[in-house]
Each structure stands twice: as C-alpha cells, then as structure tokens.
Design a protein around this motif. Structure first.
Motif, PDB file in Angstrom:
ATOM      1  N   MET A  96      53.511  47.476  32.547  1.00 46.00           N
ATOM      2  CA  MET A  96      51.981  47.781  32.682  1.00 46.00           C
ATOM      3  C   MET A  96      51.920  49.317  33.692  1.00 46.00           C
ATOM      4  O   MET A  96      52.882  49.372  34.424  1.00 46.00           O
ATOM      5  N   VAL A  97      51.105  49.966  33.541  1.00 44.55           N
ATOM      6  CA  VAL A  97      50.757  51.122  34.087  1.00 44.55           C
ATOM      7  C   VAL A  97      49.362  51.030  34.793  1.00 44.55           C
ATOM      8  O   VAL A  97      48.424  50.770  34.185  1.00 44.55           O
ATOM      9  N   LEU A  98      49.535  50.815  36.287  1.00 43.94           N
ATOM     10  CA  LEU A  98      48.221  50.557  36.935  1.00 43.94           C
ATOM     11  C   LEU A  98      47.835  51.853  37.399  1.00 43.94           C
ATOM     12  O   LEU A  98      48.335  52.654  38.497  1.00 43.94           O
ATOM     13  N   SER A  99      46.831  52.478  36.890  1.00 45.69           N
ATOM     14  CA  SER A  99      46.393  53.874  37.189  1.00 45.69           C
ATOM     15  C   SER A  99      45.098  53.971  37.793  1.00 45.69           C
ATOM     16  O   SER A  99      44.090  53.288  37.355  1.00 45.69           O
ATOM     17  N   ASN A 100      45.175  54.560  39.199  1.00 45.11           N
ATOM     18  CA  ASN A 100      43.822  54.660  40.051  1.00 45.11           C
ATOM     19  C   ASN A 100      43.386  53.399  40.014  1.00 45.11           C
ATOM     20  O   ASN A 100      41.851  53.244  39.733  1.00 45.11           O
ATOM     21  N   THR A 101      43.746  52.339  40.490  1.00 44.49           N
ATOM     22  CA  THR A 101      43.324  50.918  40.506  1.00 44.49           C
ATOM     23  C   THR A 101      43.913  50.051  41.573  1.00 44.49           C
ATOM     24  O   THR A 101      44.456  50.643  42.416  1.00 44.49           O
ATOM     25  N   ALA A 102      43.277  48.884  41.678  1.00 48.03           N
ATOM     26  CA  ALA A 102      43.847  48.048  42.719  1.00 48.03           C
ATOM     27  C   ALA A 102      43.612  46.518  42.309  1.00 48.03           C
ATOM     28  O   ALA A 102      42.938  46.334  41.250  1.00 48.03           O
ATOM     29  N   ALA A 103      43.929  45.556  43.215  1.00 42.12           N
ATOM     30  CA  ALA A 103      43.868  44.308  42.837  1.00 42.12           C
ATOM     31  C   ALA A 103      42.344  43.805  43.369  1.00 42.12           C
ATOM     32  O   ALA A 103      41.834  42.828  42.673  1.00 42.12           O
ATOM     33  N   LYS A 104      41.859  44.676  44.378  1.00 44.47           N
ATOM     34  CA  LYS A 104      40.630  44.648  44.699  1.00 44.47           C
ATOM     35  C   LYS A 104      40.190  46.045  44.818  1.00 44.47           C
ATOM     36  O   LYS A 104      40.834  46.566  45.859  1.00 44.47           O
ATOM     37  N   ILE A 105      38.846  46.328  44.481  1.00 39.36           N
ATOM     38  CA  ILE A 105      38.157  47.339  44.777  1.00 39.36           C
ATOM     39  C   ILE A 105      36.830  47.377  45.300  1.00 39.36           C
ATOM     40  O   ILE A 105      35.959  46.699  44.857  1.00 39.36           O
ATOM     41  N   GLY A 106      36.861  47.886  46.565  1.00 39.33           N
ATOM     42  CA  GLY A 106      35.360  48.047  47.078  1.00 39.33           C
ATOM     43  C   GLY A 106      35.030  46.434  47.707  1.00 39.33           C
ATOM     44  O   GLY A 106      35.875  45.521  47.591  1.00 39.33           O
ATOM     45  N   THR A 107      33.769  46.409  47.907  1.00 36.79           N
ATOM     46  CA  THR A 107      33.364  45.115  48.513  1.00 36.79           C
ATOM     47  C   THR A 107      32.070  44.667  47.731  1.00 36.79           C
ATOM     48  O   THR A 107      31.380  45.601  47.112  1.00 36.79           O
ATOM     49  N   ARG A 108      31.680  43.574  47.977  1.00 36.62           N
ATOM     50  CA  ARG A 108      30.673  42.915  47.166  1.00 36.62           C
ATOM     51  C   ARG A 108      29.300  43.806  47.523  1.00 36.62           C
ATOM     52  O   ARG A 108      28.515  44.003  46.580  1.00 36.62           O
ATOM     53  N   ASP A 109      29.232  43.921  48.755  1.00 38.66           N
ATOM     54  CA  ASP A 109      27.957  44.641  49.321  1.00 38.66           C
ATOM     55  C   ASP A 109      27.882  45.995  48.717  1.00 38.66           C
ATOM     56  O   ASP A 109      26.918  46.605  48.241  1.00 38.66           O
ATOM     57  N   MET A 110      29.097  46.787  48.692  1.00 42.56           N
ATOM     58  CA  MET A 110      29.223  47.903  48.247  1.00 42.56           C
ATOM     59  C   MET A 110      28.696  48.049  46.696  1.00 42.56           C
ATOM     60  O   MET A 110      27.996  48.995  46.248  1.00 42.56           O
ATOM     61  N   TRP A 111      29.245  47.218  45.843  1.00 42.42           N
ATOM     62  CA  TRP A 111      28.762  47.148  44.516  1.00 42.42           C
ATOM     63  C   TRP A 111      27.449  46.588  44.358  1.00 42.42           C
ATOM     64  O   TRP A 111      26.650  47.122  43.639  1.00 42.42           O
ATOM     65  N   ALA A 112      26.868  45.754  45.175  1.00 38.67           N
ATOM     66  CA  ALA A 112      25.806  45.449  45.047  1.00 38.67           C
ATOM     67  C   ALA A 112      24.419  46.596  45.120  1.00 38.67           C
ATOM     68  O   ALA A 112      23.687  46.622  44.772  1.00 38.67           O
ATOM     69  N   PHE A 135      42.552  40.026  42.827  1.00 40.30           N
ATOM     70  CA  PHE A 135      43.559  39.823  42.086  1.00 40.30           C
ATOM     71  C   PHE A 135      44.985  39.692  42.908  1.00 40.30           C
ATOM     72  O   PHE A 135      46.000  39.958  42.614  1.00 40.30           O
ATOM     73  N   LEU A 136      44.620  39.758  44.395  1.00 40.71           N
ATOM     74  CA  LEU A 136      45.682  40.130  45.347  1.00 40.71           C
ATOM     75  C   LEU A 136      46.802  38.840  45.116  1.00 40.71           C
ATOM     76  O   LEU A 136      47.949  39.170  45.123  1.00 40.71           O
ATOM     77  N   SER A 137      46.411  37.519  44.977  1.00 40.58           N
ATOM     78  CA  SER A 137      47.175  36.461  44.894  1.00 40.58           C
ATOM     79  C   SER A 137      48.078  36.463  43.407  1.00 40.58           C
ATOM     80  O   SER A 137      49.103  36.409  43.237  1.00 40.58           O
ATOM     81  N   SER A 138      47.036  36.578  42.373  1.00 40.14           N
ATOM     82  CA  SER A 138      47.766  36.465  40.882  1.00 40.14           C
ATOM     83  C   SER A 138      48.678  37.796  40.691  1.00 40.14           C
ATOM     84  O   SER A 138      49.646  37.507  40.116  1.00 40.14           O
ATOM     85  N   THR A 139      48.257  38.950  41.319  1.00 38.19           N
ATOM     86  CA  THR A 139      49.192  39.991  41.015  1.00 38.19           C
ATOM     87  C   THR A 139      50.599  39.994  41.792  1.00 38.19           C
ATOM     88  O   THR A 139      51.559  40.422  41.235  1.00 38.19           O
ATOM     89  N   SER A 140      50.456  39.537  42.851  1.00 37.44           N
ATOM     90  CA  SER A 140      51.621  39.237  43.708  1.00 37.44           C
ATOM     91  C   SER A 140      52.564  38.282  42.870  1.00 37.44           C
ATOM     92  O   SER A 140      53.930  38.381  43.486  1.00 37.44           O
ATOM     93  N   VAL A 183      45.985  51.984  45.999  1.00 36.51           N
ATOM     94  CA  VAL A 183      46.774  51.927  44.701  1.00 36.51           C
ATOM     95  C   VAL A 183      47.957  51.250  45.047  1.00 36.51           C
ATOM     96  O   VAL A 183      48.634  50.499  44.453  1.00 36.51           O
ATOM     97  N   PHE A 184      48.713  52.022  46.011  1.00 33.88           N
ATOM     98  CA  PHE A 184      50.299  51.731  46.155  1.00 33.88           C
ATOM     99  C   PHE A 184      50.282  50.431  46.903  1.00 33.88           C
ATOM    100  O   PHE A 184      51.357  49.735  46.903  1.00 33.88           O
ATOM    101  N   GLU A 185      49.141  50.119  47.597  1.00 37.29           N
ATOM    102  CA  GLU A 185      49.279  48.687  48.526  1.00 37.29           C
ATOM    103  C   GLU A 185      49.405  47.555  47.251  1.00 37.29           C
ATOM    104  O   GLU A 185      49.964  46.723  47.362  1.00 37.29           O
ATOM    105  N   THR A 186      48.668  47.683  46.212  1.00 34.67           N
ATOM    106  CA  THR A 186      48.737  46.943  45.143  1.00 34.67           C
ATOM    107  C   THR A 186      49.978  46.853  44.321  1.00 34.67           C
ATOM    108  O   THR A 186      50.594  45.839  44.095  1.00 34.67           O
ATOM    109  N   ALA A 187      50.686  48.141  44.013  1.00 30.57           N
ATOM    110  CA  ALA A 187      51.873  48.187  43.622  1.00 30.57           C
ATOM    111  C   ALA A 187      53.037  47.278  44.378  1.00 30.57           C
ATOM    112  O   ALA A 187      53.922  46.735  43.816  1.00 30.57           O
TER     113      ALA A 187
END
Length: 263
Positions: free
Chosen positions: A115-131, A191-196, A218-222
C-alpha cells in the motif's frame, strides 16, 4: 461510464489496463472524485490494471444519508474489488483514501499486498475539529469552508495556477451530505492499534506544505509499520499528485516496480 451495484449502493468506477496486468487500486481524498489521479496515471509503467472509484457521497456515486462509518467505506471498496475481480492488489490511498487502505489491509490481506499511504494518517484531527467543520457545512454549505480547505490543500503558488479553480469547483460541487458523511467517518477513526499490526510493503508520501496531514503526522503513521518507506515532496500541499504529478509518479513507479509490477 462504469457503475456497480454494491448492495443498495451504486458506485461509479473505472477499470483500465490489460486484464492480466498488475492490479492497482486508487482511492481519493475527501471532497474530490477519481479525476484526482488523471495527471499521474499516464506517467506510470505500462501493464497495470487500474481501478479508480468515487466513494459514496462523491462524484457520480450515490449519496446515501449520512453519517457514514469508516467500516462502511471499507466494505464499499471491498465489495467493489470483489465485483471487478481485483485481489492481491497494490492499494494507493490519499487522505481518507489512505485510511480506507489501512482498514482494508487489516481486514482483507488477500485483497491488499502492498500500500501507498499518501497524505494520510492512522488518526486525522479530533472529533471536536470535525464536528465544527460538519456543523459549518450543514449551516452554510461547503462554501463556508472552501477558503481554509484550499489553503490546507495547496501551496500558495498553486493558487495562481490555471487549474486551481477547477479543484475549488470540484470541492464545492461535492454533495454536502457526502462530505459531512465521510467527515464523520474520519472523525470516528483511530487505526493506531490495527495499523501497528500490519506487515506489508508500504510507501508513505507527504507534502511539505500540507496543512491537513503535515509530514510529521504522515511519517508517525509510517513508523507503525516495520520497513515502511517515507518520501517527502517539497513545495506541495495535501494533493501532491495534483501539484507535482511528475515527482509523485516517479515515487509510485519505483515502489510499483519494487513490488514486481509490469513496465
């Protein structure tokens, strides 16, 4: 035009390339359709069997009532890959598409071998930010957030490019229900746990000017995946395949060939 009936949902997709080609799946970002990849595909090696699709609530696919779950988005592409005969594929996902890639790899390793993980992460932002963003769109439409979104998506020089208004229009023409539905899916995903736990060839790509998923994120997820490669495209924001298609395609080509892809 290719449409697939996936349960009670119709998805718009495109399959190109030889039937016996190396299968590669592309999943795009929130607020874009599969034209996101138009400038990159002609620069990739010959002999690829390529699947692109509009996720639910985007492009020409159906827009069911939201909110959506990440599990539903993963199931959509899982069923689409089964429908189109794609398996053992290299999955390229950008932003929410990269979250879908992580979830699908954890669920169906028979479908994803790299897989190629481009400009992404296991977790992006916070619930409050998205809300807050979801509420803004429900109240004022996508026009209420288009300015800050374009600033996060693209480097400052690209705002003067002749194609910039087209990307702004693509964002604005995304169904509000589709955008908020998928935004809710991102908000609820960690997805921090499952991706690890993943063990498969992975390339992570970041843009130096990305205001949505900065390189460190991005690189923390990688780093969760042993052996993952990390590449930075300078002078590009959240959609480096748009701003720097040549550099982006070169990184993809090297990774694809390392996985034994044709060309």
């Amino acid at each position: 035009m290719q449409m697939a009936q996936i349960g009670d949902l119709r998805l718009h997709y495109s399959v190109t390339g030889p039937e016996d080609g190396t299968p590669v799946v592309f999943a795009n970002s929130l607020g874009t359709d599969f034209r996101l990849w138009d400038e990159v595909l002609p620069l990739l090696p010959a002999g690829l069997r390529i699947l692109r699709y509009d996720k639910r609530g985007h492009g020409l696919s159906d827009t069911p009532s939201g909110p959506y779950s990440m599990g539903a988005l993963i199931t959509d592409v899982e069923r689409l890959m089964d429908h189109t005969g794609f398996s053992n594929a290299i999955f390229v996902g950008l932003s929410i598409g990269g979250m879908i890639a992580q979830g699908l790899a954890a669920k169906r390793l028979d479908l994803v071998r790299a897989m190629v993980l481009s400009n992404t992460a296991a977790k992006i932002g916070t619930r409050d930010m998205w809300a807050d963003r979801i509420e803004a769109v429900r109240t004022g439409g996508l026009n209420s957030i288009v300015g800050p979104t374009m600033d996060r998506w693209f480097s400052k020089p690209f705002h003067d490019a002749e194609e910039f208004p087209g990307w702004r229009n693509m964002f604005l023409r995304t169904p509000a229900e589709g955008w908020t539905g998928c935004a809710a899916a991102i908000a609820g995903t960690d997805f921090l746990s499952s991706t690890s736990g993943l063990r498969l060839p992975t390339l992570a790509i970041a843009g130096s000017e990305d205001g949505s998923t900065p390189p460190d994120l991005v690189f923390e997820t990688a780093d969760l995946i042993p052996g993952a490669q990390k590449e930075l495209i300078r002078g590009a924001g959240h959609l480096p395949c748009v701003e720097k298609p040549g550099e982006y395609a070169a990184l993809l080509t090297a990774f694809l060939k390392a996985q034994g892809a044709a060309g």
